[in-house]
Motif scaffolding. Structure first.
Motif, PDB file in Angstrom:
ATOM      1  N   GLN A   1      -0.609  16.861  -0.552  1.00  0.00           N
ATOM      2  CA  GLN A   1      -1.142  15.783  -1.056  1.00  0.00           C
ATOM      3  C   GLN A   1      -2.082  14.928  -0.113  1.00  0.00           C
ATOM      4  O   GLN A   1      -1.724  14.987   1.076  1.00  0.00           O
ATOM      5  CB  GLN A   1      -0.122  14.955  -1.637  1.00  0.00           C
ATOM      6  N   LEU A   2      -2.870  14.090  -0.508  1.00  0.00           N
ATOM      7  CA  LEU A   2      -3.679  13.169   0.266  1.00  0.00           C
ATOM      8  C   LEU A   2      -3.529  11.843  -0.052  1.00  0.00           C
ATOM      9  O   LEU A   2      -3.045  11.610  -0.982  1.00  0.00           O
ATOM     10  CB  LEU A   2      -5.263  13.586   0.130  1.00  0.00           C
ATOM     11  N   ALA A   3      -3.607  11.113   1.189  1.00  0.00           N
ATOM     12  CA  ALA A   3      -3.746   9.392   1.107  1.00  0.00           C
ATOM     13  C   ALA A   3      -4.493   8.783   1.968  1.00  0.00           C
ATOM     14  O   ALA A   3      -4.973   9.584   3.070  1.00  0.00           O
ATOM     15  CB  ALA A   3      -2.135   9.084   1.188  1.00  0.00           C
ATOM     16  N   ARG A   4      -4.876   7.602   2.066  1.00  0.00           N
ATOM     17  CA  ARG A   4      -5.636   6.833   2.800  1.00  0.00           C
ATOM     18  C   ARG A   4      -4.513   5.864   3.310  1.00  0.00           C
ATOM     19  O   ARG A   4      -3.890   5.421   2.880  1.00  0.00           O
ATOM     20  CB  ARG A   4      -6.769   5.990   2.138  1.00  0.00           C
ATOM     21  N   LEU A   5      -4.565   6.067   4.832  1.00  0.00           N
ATOM     22  CA  LEU A   5      -3.956   5.034   5.752  1.00  0.00           C
ATOM     23  C   LEU A   5      -4.507   4.033   6.450  1.00  0.00           C
ATOM     24  O   LEU A   5      -5.584   4.462   7.199  1.00  0.00           O
ATOM     25  CB  LEU A   5      -3.221   6.081   6.592  1.00  0.00           C
ATOM     26  N   ASP A   6      -4.222   2.819   6.499  1.00  0.00           N
ATOM     27  CA  ASP A   6      -4.535   1.705   7.165  1.00  0.00           C
ATOM     28  C   ASP A   6      -4.123   1.955   8.474  1.00  0.00           C
ATOM     29  O   ASP A   6      -2.808   1.675   8.738  1.00  0.00           O
ATOM     30  CB  ASP A   6      -4.512   0.411   6.490  1.00  0.00           C
ATOM     31  N   THR A   7      -4.828   2.243   9.598  1.00  0.00           N
ATOM     32  CA  THR A   7      -4.289   2.084  10.805  1.00  0.00           C
ATOM     33  C   THR A   7      -3.824   0.975  11.549  1.00  0.00           C
ATOM     34  O   THR A   7      -3.260   1.093  12.785  1.00  0.00           O
ATOM     35  CB  THR A   7      -5.332   2.996  11.865  1.00  0.00           C
ATOM     36  N   LYS A   8      -4.243  -0.151  10.889  1.00  0.00           N
ATOM     37  CA  LYS A   8      -3.795  -1.513  11.600  1.00  0.00           C
ATOM     38  C   LYS A   8      -2.693  -2.097  10.805  1.00  0.00           C
ATOM     39  O   LYS A   8      -1.757  -2.607  11.544  1.00  0.00           O
ATOM     40  CB  LYS A   8      -4.856  -2.471  11.370  1.00  0.00           C
ATOM     41  N   THR A   9      -2.398  -1.842   9.499  1.00  0.00           N
ATOM     42  CA  THR A   9      -1.283  -2.111   8.785  1.00  0.00           C
ATOM     43  C   THR A   9      -0.008  -1.210   8.578  1.00  0.00           C
ATOM     44  O   THR A   9       1.039  -1.657   8.192  1.00  0.00           O
ATOM     45  CB  THR A   9      -1.704  -3.032   7.573  1.00  0.00           C
ATOM     46  N   GLY A  10      -0.467  -0.074   8.781  1.00  0.00           N
ATOM     47  CA  GLY A  10       0.336   1.104   8.368  1.00  0.00           C
ATOM     48  C   GLY A  10       0.602   1.321   6.852  1.00  0.00           C
ATOM     49  O   GLY A  10       1.344   2.212   6.578  1.00  0.00           O
ATOM     50  N   LEU A  11      -0.157   0.768   6.173  1.00  0.00           N
ATOM     51  CA  LEU A  11      -0.058   0.730   4.597  1.00  0.00           C
ATOM     52  C   LEU A  11      -0.981   1.961   4.190  1.00  0.00           C
ATOM     53  O   LEU A  11      -2.222   2.218   4.794  1.00  0.00           O
ATOM     54  CB  LEU A  11      -0.424  -0.450   3.834  1.00  0.00           C
ATOM     55  N   SER A  12      -0.445   2.643   3.113  1.00  0.00           N
ATOM     56  CA  SER A  12      -1.179   3.819   2.763  1.00  0.00           C
ATOM     57  C   SER A  12      -1.389   3.638   1.217  1.00  0.00           C
ATOM     58  O   SER A  12      -0.276   3.128   0.612  1.00  0.00           O
ATOM     59  CB  SER A  12      -0.374   5.226   2.988  1.00  0.00           C
ATOM     60  N   ARG A  13      -2.157   4.275   0.499  1.00  0.00           N
ATOM     61  CA  ARG A  13      -2.311   4.499  -0.710  1.00  0.00           C
ATOM     62  C   ARG A  13      -2.725   5.902  -1.083  1.00  0.00           C
ATOM     63  O   ARG A  13      -3.550   6.626  -0.706  1.00  0.00           O
ATOM     64  CB  ARG A  13      -3.188   3.439  -1.364  1.00  0.00           C
ATOM     65  N   THR A  14      -2.134   6.534  -2.167  1.00  0.00           N
ATOM     66  CA  THR A  14      -2.121   7.932  -2.642  1.00  0.00           C
ATOM     67  C   THR A  14      -3.480   7.973  -2.986  1.00  0.00           C
ATOM     68  O   THR A  14      -4.215   7.338  -3.934  1.00  0.00           O
ATOM     69  CB  THR A  14      -0.877   8.242  -3.666  1.00  0.00           C
ATOM     70  N   LEU A  15      -4.098   9.381  -2.881  1.00  0.00           N
ATOM     71  CA  LEU A  15      -5.263  10.006  -3.510  1.00  0.00           C
ATOM     72  C   LEU A  15      -4.651  11.014  -4.266  1.00  0.00           C
ATOM     73  O   LEU A  15      -5.596  11.896  -4.696  1.00  0.00           O
ATOM     74  CB  LEU A  15      -6.092  10.257  -2.276  1.00  0.00           C
TER      75      LEU A  15
END
Length: 660
Positions: free
Chosen positions: A181-195
């Motif tokens: 599976q893939l996700a986008r990950l914000d490297t500053k906040t650590g928040l991710s959202r699925t793709l």
């Protein structure tokens, strides 16, 4: 002005060893130790250089140098108990990196992890867990680290300095239908959202477009490959079905602007690159890129943001680049004129706008050298890679040859001459690659082959049938040929070298790892008249064990479909499997063996080795070693020093001490 190599040598404490005396080959450690500086990468503008270098306690840290003012490089990230493994710029001011074990054997890393850090060392944030306890000063406030089965997939070509794309691998014991599976990950906040919303089961491969958006994915299940496309509403729609081992349709590899789609399809017996119709996926017109005699292997080079196609990186007998952009063509020509005798690969992100370019200069007789090229004034400066402890004079020349097997099939063979060249019939090592369904050899400097060459041996590396990269006919000819025609190709390689007057037929040894270890053992079983000794490390000893051991890392899909088609089917090929089993035929071996295994190998578990050891005759000449902390191959320097020391002494005893 101080040169850049001087800047790094002083600021990072790099010490270049004195050149060894001409009478003595380089020590084992020189071939297998990590370089003091490696992996230089430029920021998008080309102003900042990030490089991995030996830092505190000889760990590999990440350092950044401002090329505009040439101040001393600054270490921005590292650990006291692990090494930086890979790093990537995700924008002008931020990077991500992961880690690996330390080669001194003091640290075990069970996951690569992932961290984000600003180029000045601030805002260090852990993003993916490692499964290990590491000493770090990164903040754990609002700890949002993903589990250790996540890894970095790619950096979006927008280079926005914030997000990366990460991939979730299936956990051990998790159902195979879970896929990746893939996700986008914000490297500053650590928040991710699925793709991965709505993706089909058994997904194994994703293709992103020139903006970093997922557009195509592949599933494999029950021996079939199925491709899906994402529609405008974000739903995944079935596109077409194909055979994963013998594809009839082009396989898309790049999605550019304005609907441009490139893909690979067989043409004239070799994979070539076509423009594809974006609706049907069929090849449109004549091939755009072909590499006669080789399947196309490489990637397109594009300009971030616009997706403009600048060039193509490829590999035939050696790597190379074809630039479509005239500015890059001129830069490549200038660099090649100033660095003759090497393959010079330009590395950059925003290639046309960057103030500097990194040049990796490859050779067959030395490890890579790195240079900085400044387009404005065409200044070329050495950067890193110099290894006085590995003088080219102690290495052998490497060249590809095409020979004919006994049935007429063409076989590529990479020949490494002993240091100083072939003077007469020479003690020979046939080095068999693993896989086996891979391209197993590459022209650039190789620690294994050059170590043997430095000790005076001729090294033959056949691309036996079943190897990939040399056309579908060559690949398919190896199906169900373990221990049979694939083994004949090894014998034919040695016979060819004897006919050339290069190889001494009375002093030849066969060696290899993984599949290569299997081939070495089968050589000991069936070709004892050709080889005086055999060296197997982490090698398969019985085809049946590949499917019956349930704690290996091989998937059920491979065991149930791929293996039955390419290797052997336990239900229909039982007689052939016994005939081609070193384990079943262990008592037939009469030549000396060296066998080595890793205690933590999940690809070819230790049982392969222990069962083989137990099956040998009581009087079988055997040298046996298990490296408890190693996996499928050697990582630790102390392991390499011990193993290759054993190899050197073993070869010396059985085919003559060939040290020059």
């Amino acid at each position: 002005m101080r040169t850049l190599i001087g800047t790094f040598a002083i600021a990072l404490g790099v010490v270049l060893a004195a050149m060894p005396a001409a009478a003595e080959p380089p020590p084992i450690s020189a071939f297998f130790k990590r370089p003091a500086a490696r992996a230089p990468k430029l920021s998008p503008s080309g102003r900042y250089l990030a490089i991995q270098a030996a830092g505190k306690d000889d760990r590999i840290w990440l350092a950044v140098l401002d090329l505009q003012n040439l101040q001393a490089p600054k270490f921005i990230a590292g650990f006291n108990d692990a090494d930086i493994s890979t790093h990537h710029w995700i924008g002008e001011d931020r990077l991500v990196f992961d880690i690996s074990d330390s080669p001194d054997g003091t640290t075990r890393v069970y996951g690569q992890g992932l961290w984000g850090v600003d180029r000045d060392g601030s805002n260090l944030r852990p993003l993916i867990r490692t499964g290990s306890r590491l000493l770090t000063n990164a903040t754990l406030i609002n700890d949002r680290r993903l589990d250790a089965n996540w890894v970095l997939h790619s950096v979006p070509p927008t280079l926005d300095g914030t997000e990366v794309i990460v991939l979730r691998r299936r956990r051990y014991g998790e159902r195979e239908a879970t896929g990746v599976q893939l996700a986008r990950l914000d490297t500053k906040t650590g928040l991710s959202r699925t793709l991965s919303e709505g993706i089909p089961d058994h997904t194994i491969h994703w293709l992103l477009d020139w903006r970093g958006q997922p557009r195509i994915l592949e599933t494999q299940n029950q021996g079939r490959s199925r491709l899906f496309r994402r529609d405008e509403a974000g739903r995944w729609q079935f596109w077409y079905d194909d055979d994963p081992e013998a594809r009839k349709r082009p396989f898309p590899t790049w999605l550019g602007p304005d609907g441009l789609m490139l893909g690979e399809q067989g043409y004239g017996g070799y994979d070539t690159v076509f423009r594809l119709d974006p609706d049907s996926g069929r090849a449109d017109g004549e091939p755009l890129i072909s590499t006669p005699g080789y399947d196309f292997t490489g990637r397109v080079i594009t300009e971030p943001g616009s997706g403009r196609l600048l060039g193509v990186r490829f590999e035939t007998d050696a790597p190379g680049t074809v630039w479509l952009d005239k500015t890059m063509q001129a830069r490549q020509a200038d660099i090649d004129a100033r660095l003759p005798g090497s393959v010079n690969l330009i590395e950059c992100l925003r290639c046309l706008e960057a103030s500097h370019l990194v040049v990796t200069a490859l050779s067959d007789k030395r490890p890579p050298l790195y240079y900085l090229y400044k387009p404005a004034d065409k200044e070329l400066q050495p950067l890193a890679g110099t290894r006085a402890d590995l003088p080219p004079a102690a290495m052998g020349q490497r060249d590809y040859h095409r020979i004919r097997a006994r049935d007429g099939l063409e076989l590529p063979v990479l020949v490494t001459q002993p240091a100083g060249g072939v003077k007469a019939a020479t003690p020979t090592v046939v080095l068999v690659h693993g896989g086996p369904y891979v391209r197993g050899t590459h022209w650039a400097w190789s620690s294994h082959a050059q170590f043997l060459a430095s000790r005076g041996y001729l090294v033959l590396e056949p691309e036996f049938r079943g190897s990939t990269g040399y056309g579908f006919k060559h690949f398919q000819a190896g199906w169900k040929q373990w221990g049979l025609a694939m083994q004949d190709d090894i014998a034919d390689t040695l016979a060819w070298a004897v006919k050339q007057g290069w190889a001494d037929p009375k002093r030849a040894c066969i060696m290899g790892a993984s599949y290569g270890g299997y081939a070495a053992l089968m050589g000991a079983v069936t070709q004892g008249d050709l080889f005086k000794c055999a060296i197997n490390w982490v090698g398969v000893t019985d085809i049946g064990l590949l499917s019956s051991i349930n704690w290996s890392d091989m998937s059920d899909e491979w065991k149930d479909y791929g293996m039955k088609r390419l290797v052997a089917d336990p239900d229909t090929d039982a007689a052939q499997m016994r005939k081609t089993s070193p384990l079943a035929r262990a008592s037939e071996i009469r030549i000396p063996l060296l066998m080595a295994y890793g205690g933590e190998d999940y690809r070819v578990p230790l049982k392969h080795g222990t069962d083989m050891k137990a099956a040998l005759r009581a009087d079988q000449p055997l040298e046996w070693v298990v490296y408890a902390d190693e996996g499928h191959g050697w990582f630790n320097l102390k392991t390499n020093e011990d193993f290759w020391g054993r190899v050197e002494r073993f070869l010396g005893r059985h085919i003559g001490n060939a040290k020059p």
